[in-house]
Scaffold this active site. Sequence first.
Site, PDB file in Angstrom:
ATOM      1  N   HIS A 217       0.831  -1.205   0.000  1.00  0.00           N
ATOM      2  CA  HIS A 217       0.000   0.000   0.000  1.00  0.00           C
ATOM      3  C   HIS A 217       0.862   1.250   0.000  1.00  0.00           C
ATOM      4  O   HIS A 217       2.004   1.240   0.471  1.00  0.00           O
ATOM      5  CB  HIS A 217      -0.901   0.024   1.243  1.00  0.00           C
ATOM      6  CG  HIS A 217      -2.089  -0.874   1.134  1.00  0.00           C
ATOM      7  ND1 HIS A 217      -3.379  -0.413   1.066  1.00  0.00           N
ATOM      8  CD2 HIS A 217      -2.176  -2.220   1.067  1.00  0.00           C
ATOM      9  CE1 HIS A 217      -4.214  -1.428   0.974  1.00  0.00           C
ATOM     10  NE2 HIS A 217      -3.506  -2.544   0.967  1.00  0.00           N
TER      11      HIS A 217
ATOM     12  N   GLU B 154      -6.765  -0.220  -5.661  1.00  0.00           N
ATOM     13  CA  GLU B 154      -7.696   0.722  -5.026  1.00  0.00           C
ATOM     14  C   GLU B 154      -7.226   2.148  -5.265  1.00  0.00           C
ATOM     15  O   GLU B 154      -6.015   2.426  -5.277  1.00  0.00           O
ATOM     16  CB  GLU B 154      -7.784   0.468  -3.518  1.00  0.00           C
ATOM     17  CG  GLU B 154      -8.302  -0.905  -3.133  1.00  0.00           C
ATOM     18  CD  GLU B 154      -7.175  -1.828  -2.699  1.00  0.00           C
ATOM     19  OE1 GLU B 154      -6.010  -1.359  -2.579  1.00  0.00           O
ATOM     20  OE2 GLU B 154      -7.442  -3.026  -2.480  1.00  0.00           O
TER      21      GLU B 154
END
Length: 323
Positions: free
Chosen positions: A38, A105
Amino acid sequence: MTVYGIHASHEQIHPAELLAAVVHAERAGFDAAMSSDHFSPWSARQGQSGFAWSWLGAALQATDLPLGVVNAPGQRYHPAIIAQAIGTLGAMYPGRFWAALGTGEASNEHITGQTWPRKEIRTARLRECVDVIRALLAGEEVSHDGLVTVDRARLWTRPEQPPALVGAAVSVPTARWCAEWADGLITVNAPVPHLRQMIDAYREAGGRGKLHLQVHLSWTPDQAEAERLAYEQWRSNVFAPPVCWDLEMTEHFDVVSEDVPAEKVAEVVNISADLGRHTAWLQEYAELGFDEIYLHHVGQRLEPFIDAFGAEVLPKLRTATAG
């Protein structure tokens, strides 16, 4: 026999602490590890987001564990760079590294300033990236003009055996689509009927390779504390697609999760102070056919979880499998 690994959540824990944790997990009896990738956490309460690829090299060197990572090529990462990263780790640590590829995402990908594409475009982009990565790992010179652009790329350092490229999916249609290209499937814990449907869809479409499962769990010896940890750390992670795909900022997740009820968190995190209950949950997943199950304790202190599961849960799971 089912492999039981530990999940390294970079969104929650400093990379130095995560490295110590996987070393500790190997000594405690865990078989493997996997890593998130991430750029930002899901909540300010989580508070970290180390660079996974730097950490993966350190973790592979510090342990003898096989390791995997979940990655989204195509926007934040150019597929040729991901191919180079996969190829280098595969060459340095033969047979110990795999990469799961997904569509990503917006919370991680918006940093490039590019438009966040619609889901069908992200899916098509990922398919192009997979083809580029496979061709590069096979030693080809690659040029490609499409949703991603590649100009005369070639990998000069490659492993003898390319690492597995695993498909990441949370829905039945995506699991079926992954069968077209993936060397295995990875998903997250969900109700057993849904997991069974995903497995069936993948296999019936010709899906090959291992089935991987990431299990979110919260354990402490005190039930109220286990519930508090899960709510404090993971209530920003309860939103189904497309919300979890399309929110851009950490503060967006914190705003929309302010009033999430505790029972909603319990739908996505296995919460119990009872190690026997956790053992039963994990055994049920293994019986579905998952080859590798990765345990993600959603708290930020991993050592008590590692010690308890290494001493009490993993031996019982292995005895059940052997029986």
